[in-house]
Design a protein around this motif. Structure first.
Motif, PDB file in Angstrom:
ATOM      1  N   GLU A  69       0.867  -1.255   0.220  1.00 40.62           N
ATOM      2  CA  GLU A  69      -0.055  -0.039  -0.282  1.00 40.62           C
ATOM      3  C   GLU A  69       0.869   1.200   0.218  1.00 40.62           C
ATOM      4  OE1 GLU A  69      -2.355  -0.512   3.380  1.00 40.62           O
ATOM      5  OE2 GLU A  69      -3.784  -2.007   2.367  1.00 40.62           O
ATOM      6  N   ALA A  72       2.345   1.695  -3.370  1.00 36.01           N
ATOM      7  CA  ALA A  72       1.320   2.156  -4.508  1.00 36.01           C
ATOM      8  C   ALA A  72       1.108   3.695  -4.361  1.00 36.01           C
ATOM      9  CB  ALA A  72       0.069   1.415  -4.051  1.00 36.01           C
ATOM     10  N   LYS A  73       0.962   4.178  -2.819  1.00 37.21           N
ATOM     11  CA  LYS A  73       1.163   5.601  -2.581  1.00 37.21           C
ATOM     12  C   LYS A  73       2.195   6.069  -3.375  1.00 37.21           C
ATOM     13  CE  LYS A  73      -1.581   5.172   1.762  1.00 37.21           C
ATOM     14  NZ  LYS A  73      -1.464   5.269   2.939  1.00 37.21           N
ATOM     15  N   THR A  74       3.305   5.940  -3.097  1.00 39.27           N
ATOM     16  CA  THR A  74       4.685   6.340  -3.708  1.00 39.27           C
ATOM     17  C   THR A  74       4.443   6.428  -5.112  1.00 39.27           C
ATOM     18  OG1 THR A  74       5.812   5.756  -1.593  1.00 39.27           O
ATOM     19  CG2 THR A  74       7.096   6.482  -3.642  1.00 39.27           C
ATOM     20  N   GLN A  76       1.749   6.501  -7.098  1.00 37.62           N
ATOM     21  CA  GLN A  76       1.029   7.189  -7.344  1.00 37.62           C
ATOM     22  C   GLN A  76       1.505   8.861  -7.441  1.00 37.62           C
ATOM     23  OE1 GLN A  76      -2.662   7.359  -4.950  1.00 37.62           O
ATOM     24  NE2 GLN A  76      -3.894   8.237  -6.479  1.00 37.62           N
ATOM     25  N   ASP A  79       4.040   9.071 -10.462  1.00 40.44           N
ATOM     26  CA  ASP A  79       3.156   8.934 -11.604  1.00 40.44           C
ATOM     27  C   ASP A  79       2.635  10.467 -11.988  1.00 40.44           C
ATOM     28  OD1 ASP A  79       3.823   6.442 -12.306  1.00 40.44           O
ATOM     29  OD2 ASP A  79       1.633   5.446 -11.837  1.00 40.44           O
ATOM     30  N   ARG A  80       1.781  11.083 -10.691  1.00 45.76           N
ATOM     31  CA  ARG A  80       1.305  12.329 -10.845  1.00 45.76           C
ATOM     32  C   ARG A  80       2.375  13.583 -11.231  1.00 45.76           C
ATOM     33  NH1 ARG A  80      -1.007  13.683  -5.635  1.00 45.76           N
ATOM     34  NH2 ARG A  80      -1.268  11.419  -5.204  1.00 45.76           N
ATOM     35  N   GLU A  83       3.086  12.987 -14.942  1.00 43.32           N
ATOM     36  CA  GLU A  83       2.278  13.418 -15.547  1.00 43.32           C
ATOM     37  C   GLU A  83       2.028  14.863 -15.875  1.00 43.32           C
ATOM     38  OE1 GLU A  83      -1.182  13.706 -18.105  1.00 43.32           O
ATOM     39  OE2 GLU A  83       0.136  11.972 -17.801  1.00 43.32           O
TER      40      GLU A  83
END
Length: 154
Positions: A69, A72-74, A76, A79-80, A83
């Motif tokens: 978890e 996944a936060k890292t 995300q 990725d943000r 982007e």
């Protein structure tokens, strides 16, 4: 009174006769019972060890879920951030004059250029494509057209 006790013992001894092999059988039963007790203790130890191992495994699984978890936060966040960077670059290229952007797009890898052009406003992308050499423009067009070729169709 001593005579009465002797007489009782004698009568009891006469009445307590055993058949052949009963004592041997009793000895075997006692030995077997001892073996079974040892085996039962061994199985209880094994059951305890299995229970401890299961508890440790459950704990490790929970630790891994927590780590997953967090990862996944890292991802995300990364990725943000990526982007956001790409969006800024797209905006930058859109705001450049085509004469300034064309040389940049000529030197980019075609896959990379196709990614940017695909995200740009059509008018800005068209101006840049018009200024590219025919071979580069064709390669980028093929890549853009084929990006979703393997996507499932309804």
């Amino acid at each position: 009174m001593a005579k009465a006790a002797d007489l009782t013992n004698t009568v009891a001894a006469q009445n307590c006769t055993t058949e052949e092999g009963v004592m041997a059988l009793l000895s075997e039963v006692n030995a077997r019972s001892g073996k079974l007790d040892k085996r039962e203790a061994l199985l209880a130890d094994r059951a305890t060890a299995i229970s401890v191992a299961e508890d440790r495994l459950k704990q490790r699984i929970q630790e891994m879920k927590t780590a997953e978890e967090e990862l996944a936060k890292t991802v995300q966040i990364a990725d943000r951030g990526a982007e956001d960077d790409v969006t800024r670059l797209v905006t930058l290229y859109e705001n450049m004059k085509p004469k300034q952007a064309v040389p940049l797009f000529e030197t980019m890898a075609p896959e990379f250029a196709a990614g940017f052009l695909g995200r740009m406003q059509p008018a800005a992308a068209a101006s840049i494509m018009a200024g590219l050499s025919p071979d580069t423009a064709y390669t980028i067009s093929v890549l853009m057209a084929g990006r979703n070729a393997n996507a499932p169709k309804r």
